[in-house]
Design a protein around this motif. Structure first.
Motif, PDB file in Angstrom:
ATOM      1  N   LEU A 179       0.846  -1.181   0.000  1.00  0.00           N
ATOM      2  CA  LEU A 179       0.000   0.000   0.000  1.00  0.00           C
ATOM      3  C   LEU A 179       0.886   1.238   0.000  1.00  0.00           C
ATOM      4  N   SER A 180       0.675   2.117  -0.976  1.00  0.00           N
ATOM      5  CA  SER A 180       1.456   3.348  -1.051  1.00  0.00           C
ATOM      6  C   SER A 180       1.114   4.261   0.126  1.00  0.00           C
ATOM      7  N   LYS A 181       2.092   5.028   0.554  1.00  0.00           N
ATOM      8  CA  LYS A 181       1.864   6.000   1.616  1.00  0.00           C
ATOM      9  C   LYS A 181       1.040   7.193   1.128  1.00  0.00           C
ATOM     10  N   THR A 182       0.922   7.309  -0.192  1.00  0.00           N
ATOM     11  CA  THR A 182       0.209   8.439  -0.783  1.00  0.00           C
ATOM     12  C   THR A 182      -1.299   8.243  -0.715  1.00  0.00           C
ATOM     13  N   THR A 183      -2.001   9.243  -0.280  1.00  0.00           N
ATOM     14  CA  THR A 183      -3.464   9.275  -0.321  1.00  0.00           C
ATOM     15  C   THR A 183      -3.885  10.639  -0.854  1.00  0.00           C
ATOM     16  N   ILE A 184      -5.103  10.722  -1.340  1.00  0.00           N
ATOM     17  CA  ILE A 184      -5.614  11.988  -1.858  1.00  0.00           C
ATOM     18  C   ILE A 184      -7.093  12.098  -1.510  1.00  0.00           C
ATOM     19  N   ASN A 185      -7.519  13.296  -1.199  1.00  0.00           N
ATOM     20  CA  ASN A 185      -8.911  13.557  -0.829  1.00  0.00           C
ATOM     21  C   ASN A 185      -9.533  14.529  -1.823  1.00  0.00           C
ATOM     22  N   ALA A 186     -10.747  14.215  -2.258  1.00  0.00           N
ATOM     23  CA  ALA A 186     -11.499  15.088  -3.151  1.00  0.00           C
ATOM     24  C   ALA A 186     -12.448  15.951  -2.330  1.00  0.00           C
ATOM     25  N   ASP A 187     -12.804  17.098  -2.876  1.00  0.00           N
ATOM     26  CA  ASP A 187     -13.697  18.013  -2.161  1.00  0.00           C
ATOM     27  C   ASP A 187     -15.118  17.482  -2.082  1.00  0.00           C
ATOM     28  N   SER A 188     -15.529  16.728  -3.081  1.00  0.00           N
ATOM     29  CA  SER A 188     -16.897  16.211  -3.117  1.00  0.00           C
ATOM     30  C   SER A 188     -16.873  14.760  -3.589  1.00  0.00           C
ATOM     31  N   LYS A 189     -17.940  14.050  -3.284  1.00  0.00           N
ATOM     32  CA  LYS A 189     -18.017  12.644  -3.666  1.00  0.00           C
ATOM     33  C   LYS A 189     -18.486  12.507  -5.110  1.00  0.00           C
ATOM     34  N   SER A 190     -17.782  11.712  -5.845  1.00  0.00           N
ATOM     35  CA  SER A 190     -18.173  11.349  -7.210  1.00  0.00           C
ATOM     36  C   SER A 190     -17.477  10.031  -7.527  1.00  0.00           C
ATOM     37  N   ASP A 191     -18.247   9.031  -7.912  1.00  0.00           N
ATOM     38  CA  ASP A 191     -17.687   7.709  -8.148  1.00  0.00           C
ATOM     39  C   ASP A 191     -16.778   7.691  -9.376  1.00  0.00           C
ATOM     40  N   LEU A 192     -15.827   6.761  -9.358  1.00  0.00           N
ATOM     41  CA  LEU A 192     -15.043   6.518 -10.565  1.00  0.00           C
ATOM     42  C   LEU A 192     -15.970   5.988 -11.649  1.00  0.00           C
ATOM     43  N   THR A 193     -15.711   6.395 -12.881  1.00  0.00           N
ATOM     44  CA  THR A 193     -16.562   5.983 -13.996  1.00  0.00           C
ATOM     45  C   THR A 193     -16.374   4.492 -14.271  1.00  0.00           C
ATOM     46  N   LYS A 194     -17.442   3.723 -14.175  1.00  0.00           N
ATOM     47  CA  LYS A 194     -17.366   2.285 -14.403  1.00  0.00           C
ATOM     48  C   LYS A 194     -17.100   1.980 -15.869  1.00  0.00           C
ATOM     49  N   TRP A 195     -16.392   0.869 -16.101  1.00  0.00           N
ATOM     50  CA  TRP A 195     -16.044   0.383 -17.435  1.00  0.00           C
ATOM     51  C   TRP A 195     -15.058   1.304 -18.155  1.00  0.00           C
ATOM     52  N   MET A 196     -14.566   2.352 -17.501  1.00  0.00           N
ATOM     53  CA  MET A 196     -13.626   3.273 -18.130  1.00  0.00           C
ATOM     54  C   MET A 196     -12.229   3.000 -17.586  1.00  0.00           C
ATOM     55  N   LYS A 197     -11.368   2.424 -18.400  1.00  0.00           N
ATOM     56  CA  LYS A 197     -10.024   2.089 -17.957  1.00  0.00           C
ATOM     57  C   LYS A 197      -9.188   3.362 -17.795  1.00  0.00           C
ATOM     58  N   PRO A 198      -8.215   3.359 -16.885  1.00  0.00           N
ATOM     59  CA  PRO A 198      -7.369   4.544 -16.720  1.00  0.00           C
ATOM     60  C   PRO A 198      -6.512   4.786 -17.952  1.00  0.00           C
ATOM     61  N   VAL A 199      -6.175   6.039 -18.168  1.00  0.00           N
ATOM     62  CA  VAL A 199      -5.342   6.435 -19.306  1.00  0.00           C
ATOM     63  C   VAL A 199      -3.925   6.677 -18.802  1.00  0.00           C
ATOM     64  N   TYR A 200      -2.943   6.047 -19.449  1.00  0.00           N
ATOM     65  CA  TYR A 200      -1.538   6.202 -19.069  1.00  0.00           C
ATOM     66  C   TYR A 200      -0.879   7.177 -20.032  1.00  0.00           C
ATOM     67  N   LEU A 201      -0.416   8.308 -19.492  1.00  0.00           N
ATOM     68  CA  LEU A 201       0.200   9.345 -20.315  1.00  0.00           C
ATOM     69  C   LEU A 201       1.318  10.005 -19.527  1.00  0.00           C
ATOM     70  N   GLU A 202       2.496  10.080 -20.166  1.00  0.00           N
ATOM     71  CA  GLU A 202       3.669  10.727 -19.568  1.00  0.00           C
ATOM     72  C   GLU A 202       3.976  10.190 -18.169  1.00  0.00           C
ATOM     73  N   GLY A 203       3.938   8.875 -18.029  1.00  0.00           N
ATOM     74  CA  GLY A 203       4.311   8.241 -16.778  1.00  0.00           C
ATOM     75  C   GLY A 203       3.277   8.322 -15.680  1.00  0.00           C
ATOM     76  N   THR A 204       2.059   8.738 -16.018  1.00  0.00           N
ATOM     77  CA  THR A 204       1.019   8.921 -15.010  1.00  0.00           C
ATOM     78  C   THR A 204      -0.262   8.217 -15.422  1.00  0.00           C
ATOM     79  N   LEU A 205      -0.906   7.557 -14.466  1.00  0.00           N
ATOM     80  CA  LEU A 205      -2.210   6.937 -14.681  1.00  0.00           C
ATOM     81  C   LEU A 205      -3.299   7.931 -14.313  1.00  0.00           C
ATOM     82  N   HIS A 206      -4.363   7.973 -15.135  1.00  0.00           N
ATOM     83  CA  HIS A 206      -5.457   8.921 -14.930  1.00  0.00           C
ATOM     84  C   HIS A 206      -6.783   8.168 -14.870  1.00  0.00           C
ATOM     85  N   TRP A 207      -7.488   8.308 -13.739  1.00  0.00           N
ATOM     86  CA  TRP A 207      -8.806   7.703 -13.576  1.00  0.00           C
ATOM     87  C   TRP A 207      -9.882   8.792 -13.664  1.00  0.00           C
ATOM     88  N   LEU A 208     -10.892   8.548 -14.485  1.00  0.00           N
ATOM     89  CA  LEU A 208     -11.977   9.511 -14.678  1.00  0.00           C
ATOM     90  C   LEU A 208     -13.070   9.290 -13.641  1.00  0.00           C
TER      91      LEU A 208
END
Length: 302
Positions: A179-208
């Motif tokens: 488990l990474s020591k990194t955590t992040i908190n969002a200001d409001s609740k919104s679920d991750l988009t189902k069936w949408m795979k993360p996009v890998y760009l410039e060494g970073t993963l992006h979840w919608l």
């Protein structure tokens, strides 16, 4: 290369990726014999951080694996055999490698037919996908929580753990889950988009997320950030698609409603710029323009 001293030849071969090393075996009998030597194999794999394995099909009900450069006649102690009728799920792809779930996790190269088996039992997240049985994924719609990144000879699997507005990250670099020591908190609740795979760009993963915001995580630095949404609120009939524009090396967000299709590009200031907006033509309104509608949709991606 036959005239090279062995220590120089080794230094050259040790720098090759697994695929290139396997190709070298077919160029010269002497090199083939040298690469197949158990002493060379041991030294090579000790230097390789995340090695792949050779896929040797043993019938429709078996999956066999052995070290990459070993011959099919030479089986190793690390050989695994999995028996059963397993469904195959592709959880991700990057740099020509696939992350597959076939009763377990596999990193595979479809061109060379080589793979590496990863034990998912040490993960907190993977068992939630499969439930009590490992034969198939009980919740494939949540497979988008699994990210796959490949950098040179190394691969990493990142599972994002969603807890209301808080996100944690579980990482596997080929050896074990942690488990990474990194955590992040969002200001409001919104679920991750189902069936949408993360996009890998410039060494970073992006979840919608459903509100259009994005959770970004760098597997190397283990730094995370929240990219704000370009929308003020979630629109019930709005559909979102996240992709990478390889031409400009930027994230692209496509939103579609019954009226319009909009294409946004993420700018350097982490704000979304409208690149294109077109009218969404309904087939029911004009069935004769079906070809035009299809061309219009296709033009979004060009």
């Amino acid at each position: 290369m036959n005239s090279l001293p062995l220590h120089l030849l080794d230094q050259i071969l040790f720098r090759l990726e697994p695929k290139s090393l396997a190709m070298m075996k077919s160029t010269n009998r002497t090199i083939n014999s040298h690469i197949s030597d158990p002493l060379f194999e041991s030294e090579y794999f000790s230097r390789l951080e995340s090695s792949l394995y050779n896929l040797s099909p043993g019938g429709a009900r078996y999956v066999m694996c052995q070290p990459l450069v070993s011959s099919c006649k030479s089986m190793s102690m690390g050989e695994k055999a999995i028996q059963g009728n397993f469904r195959c799920y592709m959880l991700g792809s990057c740099s020509g490698l696939l992350l597959l779930y076939i009763g377990g996790l596999f990193v595979a190269n479809p061109l060379t037919k080589r793979f590496r088996y990863l034990d998912p039992s040490g993960s907190k997240f993977i068992p939630t996908l499969s439930g009590d049985r490992w034969i198939y994924l009980a919740h494939p719609e949540r497979a988008m929580c699994v990210g796959f990144a490949v950098d040179r000879k190394r691969f990493k699997i990142v599972c994002i753990l969603e807890m209301e507005t808080r996100y944690e990250f579980e990482i596997n670099d080929g050896d074990s889950w942690r488990l990474s020591k990194t955590t992040i908190n969002a200001d409001s609740k919104s679920d991750l988009t189902k069936w949408m795979k993360p996009v890998y760009l410039e060494g970073t993963l992006h979840w919608l997320r459903n509100d259009g915001s994005i959770i970004a995580f760098n597997p190397e630095t283990e730094q995370a950030r929240l990219i704000p949404s370009g929308f003020h609120q979630e629109v019930p009939d709005m559909k979102l698609l996240l992709a990478a524009d390889d031409k400009i090396n930027r994230l692209t967000l496509i939103s579609g409603t019954k009226e319009t299709i909009s294409v946004y590009t993420l700018l350097g200031n982490l704000k979304w710029g409208l690149a294109r907006r077109i009218k969404n033509v309904s087939l029911k309104e004009n069935e004769l323009n079906a070809g035009t509608w299809l061309c219009t949709m296709a033009s979004v991606f060009w």
